[in-house]
Design a protein around this motif. Sequence first.
Motif, PDB file in Angstrom:
ATOM      1  N   LEU A 167      74.072  47.101  82.696  1.00  0.00           N
ATOM      2  CA  LEU A 167      72.312  47.270  81.934  1.00  0.00           C
ATOM      3  C   LEU A 167      72.595  46.917  80.784  1.00  0.00           C
ATOM      4  N   ARG A 168      71.907  46.766  79.811  1.00  0.00           N
ATOM      5  CA  ARG A 168      71.720  47.111  78.251  1.00  0.00           C
ATOM      6  C   ARG A 168      69.956  47.489  77.565  1.00  0.00           C
ATOM      7  N   VAL A 169      70.273  47.655  76.758  1.00  0.00           N
ATOM      8  CA  VAL A 169      69.001  48.402  76.200  1.00  0.00           C
ATOM      9  C   VAL A 169      67.608  47.502  75.534  1.00  0.00           C
ATOM     10  N   GLU A 170      67.113  47.550  75.510  1.00  0.00           N
ATOM     11  CA  GLU A 170      66.219  46.376  74.665  1.00  0.00           C
ATOM     12  C   GLU A 170      64.278  47.501  74.481  1.00  0.00           C
ATOM     13  N   THR A 171      63.860  47.194  73.222  1.00  0.00           N
ATOM     14  CA  THR A 171      62.914  47.875  73.202  1.00  0.00           C
ATOM     15  C   THR A 171      61.636  46.690  73.095  1.00  0.00           C
ATOM     16  N   PRO A 172      60.935  46.577  74.461  1.00  0.00           N
ATOM     17  CA  PRO A 172      59.576  45.272  74.172  1.00  0.00           C
ATOM     18  C   PRO A 172      59.068  45.766  73.095  1.00  0.00           C
ATOM     19  N   GLY A 173      58.054  44.251  72.964  1.00  0.00           N
ATOM     20  CA  GLY A 173      57.814  44.600  72.198  1.00  0.00           C
ATOM     21  C   GLY A 173      56.018  45.111  72.265  1.00  0.00           C
ATOM     22  N   HIS A 174      56.151  44.903  73.631  1.00  0.00           N
ATOM     23  CA  HIS A 174      54.501  45.618  74.379  1.00  0.00           C
ATOM     24  C   HIS A 174      55.122  45.818  75.988  1.00  0.00           C
ATOM     25  N   VAL A 175      54.246  46.258  76.493  1.00  0.00           N
ATOM     26  CA  VAL A 175      54.425  47.148  77.506  1.00  0.00           C
ATOM     27  C   VAL A 175      53.674  46.525  78.413  1.00  0.00           C
ATOM     28  N   THR A 176      53.166  45.369  79.517  1.00  0.00           N
ATOM     29  CA  THR A 176      52.772  44.881  80.880  1.00  0.00           C
ATOM     30  C   THR A 176      53.058  45.559  82.016  1.00  0.00           C
ATOM     31  N   PHE A 177      51.899  45.081  82.420  1.00  0.00           N
ATOM     32  CA  PHE A 177      52.033  46.780  83.965  1.00  0.00           C
ATOM     33  C   PHE A 177      51.591  45.500  85.292  1.00  0.00           C
ATOM     34  N   LYS A 178      51.239  44.177  84.811  1.00  0.00           N
ATOM     35  CA  LYS A 178      51.464  43.311  85.812  1.00  0.00           C
ATOM     36  C   LYS A 178      52.277  42.233  85.087  1.00  0.00           C
ATOM     37  N   ASP A 179      53.097  41.742  86.014  1.00  0.00           N
ATOM     38  CA  ASP A 179      53.607  40.065  85.986  1.00  0.00           C
ATOM     39  C   ASP A 179      52.686  38.972  85.957  1.00  0.00           C
ATOM     40  N   ALA A 180      52.831  37.891  85.427  1.00  0.00           N
ATOM     41  CA  ALA A 180      52.997  36.741  85.426  1.00  0.00           C
ATOM     42  C   ALA A 180      51.720  36.581  85.925  1.00  0.00           C
ATOM     43  N   GLU A 181      51.945  37.021  88.556  1.00  0.00           N
ATOM     44  CA  GLU A 181      51.288  36.470  88.964  1.00  0.00           C
ATOM     45  C   GLU A 181      50.781  37.598  89.454  1.00  0.00           C
ATOM     46  N   GLY A 182      50.306  38.198  88.669  1.00  0.00           N
ATOM     47  CA  GLY A 182      48.968  39.832  88.463  1.00  0.00           C
ATOM     48  C   GLY A 182      50.041  41.003  89.437  1.00  0.00           C
ATOM     49  N   ARG A 183      51.028  40.618  89.714  1.00  0.00           N
ATOM     50  CA  ARG A 183      51.304  42.046  90.722  1.00  0.00           C
ATOM     51  C   ARG A 183      51.583  43.014  89.521  1.00  0.00           C
ATOM     52  N   VAL A 184      52.226  44.019  90.318  1.00  0.00           N
ATOM     53  CA  VAL A 184      51.856  45.253  89.784  1.00  0.00           C
ATOM     54  C   VAL A 184      53.236  45.271  89.319  1.00  0.00           C
ATOM     55  N   LYS A 185      53.580  45.619  88.400  1.00  0.00           N
ATOM     56  CA  LYS A 185      55.383  46.217  88.351  1.00  0.00           C
ATOM     57  C   LYS A 185      55.570  48.005  88.964  1.00  0.00           C
ATOM     58  N   PRO A 186      56.577  47.360  89.961  1.00  0.00           N
ATOM     59  CA  PRO A 186      57.036  49.357  90.078  1.00  0.00           C
ATOM     60  C   PRO A 186      57.620  50.136  88.507  1.00  0.00           C
ATOM     61  N   VAL A 187      57.211  51.045  88.925  1.00  0.00           N
ATOM     62  CA  VAL A 187      58.166  52.437  88.259  1.00  0.00           C
ATOM     63  C   VAL A 187      59.591  53.185  89.136  1.00  0.00           C
ATOM     64  N   ALA A 188      60.613  52.370  88.243  1.00  0.00           N
ATOM     65  CA  ALA A 188      61.980  52.629  89.284  1.00  0.00           C
ATOM     66  C   ALA A 188      62.534  53.639  88.459  1.00  0.00           C
ATOM     67  N   PRO A 189      63.227  54.763  88.643  1.00  0.00           N
ATOM     68  CA  PRO A 189      63.259  55.467  87.288  1.00  0.00           C
ATOM     69  C   PRO A 189      65.139  55.655  87.747  1.00  0.00           C
ATOM     70  N   PHE A 190      66.012  55.882  86.911  1.00  0.00           N
ATOM     71  CA  PHE A 190      67.078  56.175  86.657  1.00  0.00           C
ATOM     72  C   PHE A 190      67.567  57.366  86.863  1.00  0.00           C
ATOM     73  N   PHE A 191      68.350  57.581  87.544  1.00  0.00           N
ATOM     74  CA  PHE A 191      69.389  59.047  87.656  1.00  0.00           C
ATOM     75  C   PHE A 191      70.972  59.047  86.675  1.00  0.00           C
ATOM     76  N   GLU A 192      71.292  59.812  85.850  1.00  0.00           N
ATOM     77  CA  GLU A 192      71.978  59.332  85.045  1.00  0.00           C
ATOM     78  C   GLU A 192      73.535  60.727  85.918  1.00  0.00           C
ATOM     79  N   LEU A 193      74.116  60.525  85.707  1.00  0.00           N
ATOM     80  CA  LEU A 193      75.392  61.838  86.004  1.00  0.00           C
ATOM     81  C   LEU A 193      75.788  62.334  85.230  1.00  0.00           C
ATOM     82  N   TRP A 194      76.066  63.332  85.437  1.00  0.00           N
ATOM     83  CA  TRP A 194      77.064  64.362  84.275  1.00  0.00           C
ATOM     84  C   TRP A 194      77.685  65.348  84.789  1.00  0.00           C
TER      85      TRP A 194
END
Length: 596
Positions: free
Chosen positions: A77-104
């Motif tokens: 993994l790496r961290v970046e802050t995108p310039g904008h948020v796009t909810f679909k990709d270039a082919e018009g497919r909806v991007k999934p929301v894929a959550p992370f779980f951190e172990l502490w």
Amino acid sequence: MTAEPRDAAEEAGGRVIGLFLDPPMAIARVGASPEPLEAYRWALDENPHRGVQTRVVPAPTLVAEPVDVLGQGPMRLRVETPGHVTFKDAEGRVKPVAPFFELWARVQRPSGRIEPQPVTAAFLARHGSGLDALQFTVVAANRKAQARTKRAADAAIARIVFRADDYARHMLEAVSPHTEGEVPLVRPDAPLPLGHVQTFAPAPGTPSPATRLDQVRLRFTPGKGDSFGPPEASQAVASPLAPGDFVPHVTEYGRIHQMTRPENRILSSDSPWLGYSFGADDSPKWPTPMDSYDGARIDPGHSWGLIDDTCDLVIEARVAIAGQLLTAQARAFAGPPDFAPDRRPMYSIRDELEDRELPPAPLDPDTTPAEILDLFRRIFETASLVNLDQRRHWALSGNAWMHGARNKDDPQWDEGLAPRLGPASMRREDAPYADLTPDYTPGQGATLAPRSNGSERLPYTTVVQQVHARMADSPVLAAFLSRRPDRVRDLVRPPFGWVAELPAHPGLTPPAAVPVGRHHAAGHEPAPRGPLRFRDPRTLADTSYDMRMPPFMRHSMGVPLSVTRRQYDLLMAYLDKLESDPAWRAQAAGLPEEDA
């Protein structure tokens, strides 16, 4: 006095007394794109030219990339802050929301203080363990069909077990549990794809204090948002009616559409889920509402045998440290895409949990006004997404059926009731609840369906959005709450009462009254008024729909929606203060106290 002896783990910096996953619960959203959605946050835009709006603002995002330059092997993994948020990709497919779980880990220091520490390979090594000893168990299940047929063989369940240093994608392929002689809905040779989970290789470099890229993380990527069915699930008719309305079965009275793609017709035709009907008998129905499956609205209400690839997920991490087995659990829920991500819900899972677990919100002149303003803005944002004309028609038609009205179009069938439950709802006859709407819609009569025309296609929807847009402005809302507190009390639908506030015999004795005046300033008597009462879920009147806020909206339990009890109590207390306390009124209006 001699010091107590310490073991090696404690000498190394503390004793590990537990594990936890953060967050403990997360929402995933299905999408067909291979690119997960970027992280974002909500920000308030109070531009005077655009009005008050919620904006989507990019946030720091964890991005997965291959360790190998050739794109093979494990991911890191790496961290970046995108310039904008796009909810679909270039082919018009909806991007999934894929959550992370951190172990502490919870670590107890020699002083007795307990503090969280990120679980990394180095942390485990210090405590005599390693990533190869850390095990994840993930169980994903879709039990929608089982919840109705009451058969375990109609559930779809996937279970996988893997080590934390196994960085491959682990597919969640669900099948139906069954015994000899039972027909499984999902066969082992044609599993239901519910997405995948994955851990990540530690990233090189100095760990960041904000985001530890060497910390153990698991990511859940949900399914694509597909529907699946038996071979018979090819084509169906779409009802032209509003949800909740039914018509006798006829041929081709609605649009013909494809139910599932041919490659997704993998479910068993012999399962009772195909052909199931919630109206087949008089047994208690659960879950509520029961008419929320494909086929329920086409008479005679038989199921088409479809399920989707949403699911609930349970994640468990376990590792042995110093001879003790430590475990942690988290949950995820995969749902549909957020079709309006820049509109905040008035009623969230967080609100539900706070309502159940926290004490009443304290009245504070510095924080309460902002909380109430935020609540109203969220209500308005939710209402802006609703086709109120359709919801009103649907709700009032249902009221007529529940109350046994002979003619649902008769404006007088609910005469004497307040609020009105029939065609007179939101019209001048619906006093004192209907105020601005009759004046703003002079061409509308006491009818179920709106009288639409070319310039006014959705008259009720348009009016409510216009009124709500003004109220989202903080000075306007503060002035309205201060000037007309009783109007607000009438307009906001009360929540259901607690069990102790409900009568033993519903209908014979009313529920407890909403406390009005409890928080009035000393020496101020509350204005005389009829008692405002909490609702009783066992009575017909309190489960009927009306124009009170939020108007005609349905709770997931199939009853009229309200704000939570905690939100409602805070609002009522705030109105008491505005009504009786000059200091609170002055602060709300931005005036000196002597002018309030």
